[in-house]
Write an enzyme that holds these catalytic residues in place. Structure first.
Site, PDB file in Angstrom:
ATOM      1  N   LEU A 151       0.868  -1.266  -0.010  1.00  0.00           N
ATOM      2  CA  LEU A 151       0.046  -0.068   0.064  1.00  0.00           C
ATOM      3  C   LEU A 151       0.731   1.064   0.052  1.00  0.00           C
ATOM      4  O   LEU A 151       1.560   1.385   0.864  1.00  0.00           O
ATOM      5  CB  LEU A 151      -0.948   0.080   1.364  1.00  0.00           C
ATOM      6  CG  LEU A 151      -2.231  -0.762   1.095  1.00  0.00           C
ATOM      7  CD1 LEU A 151      -1.899  -2.280   1.053  1.00  0.00           C
ATOM      8  CD2 LEU A 151      -3.056  -0.362   2.496  1.00  0.00           C
ATOM      9  N   SER A 172       1.050   5.263  -0.432  1.00  0.00           N
ATOM     10  CA  SER A 172       0.370   6.508  -0.484  1.00  0.00           C
ATOM     11  C   SER A 172       1.367   7.538  -1.375  1.00  0.00           C
ATOM     12  O   SER A 172       2.575   7.844  -1.499  1.00  0.00           O
ATOM     13  CB  SER A 172       0.589   7.178   0.809  1.00  0.00           C
ATOM     14  OG  SER A 172      -0.189   6.403   1.785  1.00  0.00           O
ATOM     15  N   CYS A 207      12.180  12.313   2.471  1.00  0.00           N
ATOM     16  CA  CYS A 207      11.347  11.231   2.932  1.00  0.00           C
ATOM     17  C   CYS A 207      12.146   9.680   2.119  1.00  0.00           C
ATOM     18  O   CYS A 207      12.937   9.939   1.371  1.00  0.00           O
ATOM     19  CB  CYS A 207      10.065  11.175   2.547  1.00  0.00           C
ATOM     20  SG  CYS A 207       9.620  11.379   0.615  1.00  0.00           S
ATOM     21  N   GLN A 246      11.079   3.577  -1.737  1.00  0.00           N
ATOM     22  CA  GLN A 246      10.344   2.514  -1.355  1.00  0.00           C
ATOM     23  C   GLN A 246       9.255   1.949  -2.471  1.00  0.00           C
ATOM     24  O   GLN A 246       9.146   0.960  -2.680  1.00  0.00           O
ATOM     25  CB  GLN A 246       9.309   2.924  -0.365  1.00  0.00           C
ATOM     26  CG  GLN A 246      10.145   2.900   1.315  1.00  0.00           C
ATOM     27  CD  GLN A 246       9.138   3.123   2.285  1.00  0.00           C
ATOM     28  OE1 GLN A 246       8.111   3.752   2.126  1.00  0.00           O
ATOM     29  NE2 GLN A 246       9.758   2.322   3.304  1.00  0.00           N
ATOM     30  N   GLU A 287      -1.788  12.150  -0.327  1.00  0.00           N
ATOM     31  CA  GLU A 287      -0.595  12.892  -0.194  1.00  0.00           C
ATOM     32  C   GLU A 287      -0.247  13.202   1.255  1.00  0.00           C
ATOM     33  O   GLU A 287      -1.444  13.691   1.686  1.00  0.00           O
ATOM     34  CB  GLU A 287      -0.497  14.022  -1.309  1.00  0.00           C
ATOM     35  CG  GLU A 287       0.569  14.656  -1.077  1.00  0.00           C
ATOM     36  CD  GLU A 287       2.001  14.095  -2.176  1.00  0.00           C
ATOM     37  OE1 GLU A 287       3.021  14.264  -1.827  1.00  0.00           O
ATOM     38  OE2 GLU A 287       1.454  13.595  -3.275  1.00  0.00           O
ATOM     39  N   ARG A 309       0.293  11.882   4.130  1.00  0.00           N
ATOM     40  CA  ARG A 309      -0.321  11.056   5.091  1.00  0.00           C
ATOM     41  C   ARG A 309      -1.786  11.454   5.128  1.00  0.00           C
ATOM     42  O   ARG A 309      -2.390  11.718   6.193  1.00  0.00           O
ATOM     43  CB  ARG A 309       0.407  11.361   6.596  1.00  0.00           C
ATOM     44  CG  ARG A 309       1.650  10.661   6.694  1.00  0.00           C
ATOM     45  CD  ARG A 309       2.179  10.736   8.082  1.00  0.00           C
ATOM     46  NE  ARG A 309       3.532  10.514   8.035  1.00  0.00           N
ATOM     47  CZ  ARG A 309       4.375  10.568   9.179  1.00  0.00           C
ATOM     48  NH1 ARG A 309       3.720  11.207  10.139  1.00  0.00           N
ATOM     49  NH2 ARG A 309       5.539  10.308   9.219  1.00  0.00           N
ATOM     50  N   THR A 313       8.325  15.728  12.108  1.00  0.00           N
ATOM     51  CA  THR A 313       7.065  15.676  11.211  1.00  0.00           C
ATOM     52  C   THR A 313       5.824  15.552  12.037  1.00  0.00           C
ATOM     53  O   THR A 313       4.847  15.838  11.513  1.00  0.00           O
ATOM     54  CB  THR A 313       7.297  14.293  10.410  1.00  0.00           C
ATOM     55  OG1 THR A 313       6.175  14.235   9.512  1.00  0.00           O
ATOM     56  CG2 THR A 313       7.358  13.195  11.402  1.00  0.00           C
ATOM     57  N   ASP A 353      -1.398  10.848  11.456  1.00  0.00           N
ATOM     58  CA  ASP A 353      -1.738  10.231  10.216  1.00  0.00           C
ATOM     59  C   ASP A 353      -3.300  10.187   9.701  1.00  0.00           C
ATOM     60  O   ASP A 353      -4.059   9.714  10.616  1.00  0.00           O
ATOM     61  CB  ASP A 353      -1.299   8.749  10.223  1.00  0.00           C
ATOM     62  CG  ASP A 353      -1.166   8.080   8.872  1.00  0.00           C
ATOM     63  OD1 ASP A 353      -1.742   8.474   8.018  1.00  0.00           O
ATOM     64  OD2 ASP A 353      -0.229   7.115   8.703  1.00  0.00           O
ATOM     65  N   ARG A 391      -4.578   9.102   6.946  1.00  0.00           N
ATOM     66  CA  ARG A 391      -4.897   8.320   5.753  1.00  0.00           C
ATOM     67  C   ARG A 391      -5.923   7.317   6.243  1.00  0.00           C
ATOM     68  O   ARG A 391      -6.064   6.958   7.400  1.00  0.00           O
ATOM     69  CB  ARG A 391      -3.680   7.582   5.577  1.00  0.00           C
ATOM     70  CG  ARG A 391      -2.670   8.324   4.709  1.00  0.00           C
ATOM     71  CD  ARG A 391      -1.399   7.646   4.416  1.00  0.00           C
ATOM     72  NE  ARG A 391      -0.672   7.121   5.670  1.00  0.00           N
ATOM     73  CZ  ARG A 391       0.479   6.668   5.716  1.00  0.00           C
ATOM     74  NH1 ARG A 391       1.229   6.329   4.337  1.00  0.00           N
ATOM     75  NH2 ARG A 391       0.978   6.480   6.628  1.00  0.00           N
TER      76      ARG A 391
END
Length: 363
Positions: free
Chosen positions: A219, A221, A234, A239, A261, A263, A283, A295, A297
């Site tokens: 998954l 993002s 980042c 990844q 985008e 989180r 962050t 977060d 998301r």
């Protein structure tokens, strides 16, 4: 009548209106209100709201209230009284932390503690889902429905909206086609469109994964800065490419590219968070100062797409335990966690350490 917008369509209209600086009407069982997003508001619209009869204030999240030292009597939000002297500059300073360090003394603020905060809470939730600063001017008025009719404003039934916004949106498959890629010539791209009118999401299928076995899955993002222009702040780009490369090497896999985008706060708010990081905040602290959670998301989207593609079990490529927990809660078996530790450099080392310390990432 089928021509009338349903609640999902109404919420999509409301989000668009808030982004453009147009007020919306919120109709609840015990009252009604007009709401205007602080980020997109204008002096003229603010003046028009002030001219109405009713209690006017600003709804912000408890995270933002903590930063500006305002009391959040309503738990997750605070209702701040709008002073007569307040103009758009005052409102922007209240909602946007860009100048917090330059002008730290913003109060004192008077916050409401009586009456229902349901409509204010809904207004904040809608600004979040619109990917703008989570702050709204709200005026409680019994004339909201009439004002909406006279001014062609979107009317949002609060109870229906609150219920709908807690539910995961259904994902409609839109199109799919063969897509040869660098990592595998046997690729296929599927496009899914949420019924709530939000951003589309994509599934990149490598090879022909066996639906009866755990599929190698990720998954991912969306990260414009990392995925597209090679940001070093980042580890997202490495990844993404590393996950696709491993799927290509094994001959099968599925990568879900979810448009969440930053989180889930959107690219503009992500850039605001980056600016705060340049001021010395990590962050998580940056997100909180903006008024967001660590977060925002919704990983339910990923499980929904996987089920539609016929997968019920995954070997999940992730360092985030939250993704594993949500997959399991939504009925997708995580047969194995496949670590994905790539992309650490001098520019993101502190960021990765914060994710490990504050967000439970297994790094």
């Amino acid at each position: 009548m089928s021509l009338r917008p349903d609640i999902s369509e109404t919420l999509a209209r409301a989000r668009a209106d808030l982004r453009m600086g147009v007020p919306i009407a919120l109709i609840g069982e015990a009252g009604s209100a007009l709401a205007l997003a602080v980020e997109s508001a204008s002096d003229a619209r603010l003046a028009d709201l002030r001219a109405l009869e009713g209690t006017i204030g600003v709804a912000i999240t408890a995270r933002r209230a903590e930063t500006i030292k305002a009391r959040a009597y309503d738990g997750d939000i605070a209702r701040i009284c709008l002073p007569k002297r307040a103009d758009m500059a005052w409102l922007q300073a209240l909602a946007d932390p860009a100048d917090d360090l330059a002008t730290p003394m913003k109060g004192p603020f008077q916050t409401l503690r009586e009456g229902s905060a349901d409509l204010h809470r809904l207004a904040v939730a809608l600004t979040k889902s619109a990917r703008i600063l989570p702050a709204a001017v709200v005026i409680e008025t019994e004339h909201a429905a009439r004002l909406a009719a006279e001014n062609f404003l979107t009317v949002v039934p609060a109870s229906d909206a609150i219920l709908r916004m807690t539910q995961a949106s259904a994902m409609d498959p839109v199109a799919s086609a063969r897509l040869p890629m660098e990592v595998s010539t046997a690729g296929r791209l599927h496009v899914f469109r949420p019924e709530d009118g939000s951003e589309e999401h994509y599934a990149v299928e490598i090879g022909r994964p066996d639906r009866d076995k755990p599929v190698l899955a990720r998954l991912h993002s969306a990260c414009f800065t990392g995925d597209v222009i090679g940001s070093l702040k980042c580890d997202c780009g490495p990844q993404l490419r590393g996950a696709l490369a491993q799927m290509g090497s094994e001959g099968a896999g599925v990568l879900l590219y979810l448009n969440q985008e930053g989180r889930g706060i959107g690219l503009a708010n992500k850039m605001r968070a980056y600016a705060l990081q340049d001021q010395g905040f990590d962050t998580v602290e940056a997100n909180h100062r903006l008024g967001f959670e660590d977060d925002e998301r919704d990983f339910r989207i990923g499980s929904s797409i996987l089920r539609q593609l016929g997968f019920s079990s995954v070997r999940l490529m992730t360092n985030n335990p939250g993704k594993i927990e949500m997959m399991e809660q939504m009925g997708i078996t995580v047969a194995e966690r496949v670590p994905l530790k790539l992309g650490e450099n001098e520019h993101n080392r502190a960021y990765l350490a914060t994710k490990a310390q504050k967000s439970r990432h297994m790094l």
